[in-house]
Structure formats: structure tokens, C-alpha cells
Design a protein around this motif. Sequence first.
Motif, mmCIF file in Angstrom:
data_model
loop_
_atom_site.group_PDB
_atom_site.id
_atom_site.type_symbol
_atom_site.label_atom_id
_atom_site.label_comp_id
_atom_site.label_asym_id
_atom_site.label_seq_id
_atom_site.Cartn_x
_atom_site.Cartn_y
_atom_site.Cartn_z
ATOM 1 N N GLN A 1 -10.183 11.239 -2.836
ATOM 2 C CA GLN A 1 -10.747 9.954 -2.484
ATOM 3 C C GLN A 1 -11.293 9.223 -3.559
ATOM 4 O OE1 GLN A 1 -13.470 10.654 0.862
ATOM 5 N NE2 GLN A 1 -14.497 8.646 0.536
ATOM 6 N N ILE A 2 -12.181 10.036 -4.260
ATOM 7 C CA ILE A 2 -12.747 9.460 -5.477
ATOM 8 C C ILE A 2 -11.881 8.690 -6.453
ATOM 9 C CG2 ILE A 2 -14.042 9.951 -7.599
ATOM 10 C CD1 ILE A 2 -15.223 12.246 -6.151
ATOM 11 N N ASN B 1 -13.766 16.269 -2.944
ATOM 12 C CA ASN B 1 -13.712 15.044 -2.588
ATOM 13 C C ASN B 1 -12.840 14.006 -3.729
ATOM 14 O OD1 ASN B 1 -14.977 15.366 -0.271
ATOM 15 N ND2 ASN B 1 -17.009 15.450 -1.454
ATOM 16 N N ARG C 1 -8.871 7.621 -5.400
ATOM 17 C CA ARG C 1 -8.567 6.604 -4.820
ATOM 18 C C ARG C 1 -9.505 5.274 -5.064
ATOM 19 N NH1 ARG C 1 -6.352 10.193 -0.806
ATOM 20 N NH2 ARG C 1 -8.460 10.085 0.343
ATOM 21 N N GLU C 2 -10.739 5.434 -4.792
ATOM 22 C CA GLU C 2 -11.624 4.510 -4.915
ATOM 23 C C GLU C 2 -12.002 3.954 -6.009
ATOM 24 O OE1 GLU C 2 -15.224 6.738 -3.723
ATOM 25 O OE2 GLU C 2 -14.643 6.317 -1.451
ATOM 26 N N GLN C 3 -11.524 4.520 -7.257
ATOM 27 C CA GLN C 3 -11.381 4.263 -8.562
ATOM 28 C C GLN C 3 -10.020 3.494 -8.945
ATOM 29 O OE1 GLN C 3 -12.355 7.161 -11.341
ATOM 30 N NE2 GLN C 3 -14.344 7.675 -10.565
ATOM 31 N N GLY C 4 -8.999 3.291 -7.719
ATOM 32 C CA GLY C 4 -7.810 2.737 -8.110
ATOM 33 C C GLY C 4 -6.853 3.466 -8.954
#
Length: 220
Positions: A85-86, A82, A88-91
Motif C-alpha cells: 500500500q505504501i 503495509n 502504491r501511495e508513492q506511485g
Amino acid sequence: MSNLYRSVFDIIGPIMIGPSSSHTAGAVAIGRAANDLFGGIPERVIVHYYGSFAKTHRGHGTDYAIAAGVLGFDASDPRVPNSRQIAREQGIDIRFVEESGESPIHHPNTAVLDLIGGDKRVQISGCSIGGGTIEIRNIKLHGIDIEPTGPLSIVLYVTTNAEKDDGSSLVEDLKRLAPFDKKQVFKNDEYTIYEFDLKQQLQEGIRGFFINKYENIICL
């Protein structure tokens, strides 16, 4: 046993999230080396794939493996699948480019990572040689091209020319705690970088000793 491997465990491969020791565990290791070189997680990463990596990276999980390493995850971390996705979530912007030309480091499983954050930019070129083992064959740091000559572990010691630090203290500590096969010196008008190819994998406790003692050391 080939001198590319330092123990039977290098051939068997590490405990890992699959599917492939070469394309997944090795890719995590390249990403981790990039994280260590950069000194943390960058804002942006451009991953250039060559050879087999360019053809099969999606199906073999190489993309999420590289991202996991850049985030600092181990190959056995359950977050590895994952990791994109992680990120992306952290920018964190991680992009993958399939290159059609020959590998610049002459290996079919090649990833070249450009890491960018603020005004800092470094590049690391690595290849997965099997069993989760990798080689870092080129590093660009402070405008200097560095060419290690063996598998990890590698130690870099960065000094400014104004400091006039010849690295002698580090050399003595390495001889005592982490013997090396080869020492190289790379420099430009501003920086001198000492590069050491170690004989064995650097143990975590010894790695911590060097990081705590030497401010400008990078242990890969």
C-alpha cells in the motif's frame, strides 16, 4: 556448520516481521539488495517468482516483504506488512508474476526482480536459503551479466573503460577493512565491473567508508 552460513545467527534468523524467515525475512533481504543495486527506489518493479516462491508467496507474505525491501525497509520495520500500500501511495508500480518453469538460478525459493526508472534498468536474481539468509546469484547491470559465487556481502565497483581504473585502490582498502574470498571482473565494450565476494558481513561503518570514498561502488 554449512559454509552457506557465517554465524549461528544466520540459522536462527533475524529479528523480523513474520511469518517466515525464508519467505518473509529472506524476501525483504532480496528487495533490499535490489534497492541497493538500483541506487534507490525505482518507478517500476516486476517480480518473477519460481518454485516455492511462486506457489506460496501470497500466504507467506513474500509480496509485501519484497516490496518492503525495495522501499528500503528492514525486516523488523513495522511498516513491512503495509509496504504494498505504501508503494502504491508513492506511485511505485510493483507487479508479481508466478513463473511455472525451473528457476534460472536453480533454487526453489527464487525471485528475479526487474527494476526500471527512466532509462535505467537493472535485474537481480536472488534466492532465500534459510534463516533470513540470501544469495544473489545473478545481476544484470549496464548490459553485463554478473555471477557472484557466495552469500552477501558483495561489493561491485563500476568503471567505464575510458577511465582506465583498475580498482587497485579499492582492492587495498578491501584487504585492510573487508577481506574478500574472490574477485571477478566482468566487462563489455563500455564498462568494466569488479565484483568481490566478502568473507564477512560488511559492517555499517565500513560500508559508509566505502560509499563515501568511491563514487561508483555498490555494497550489497
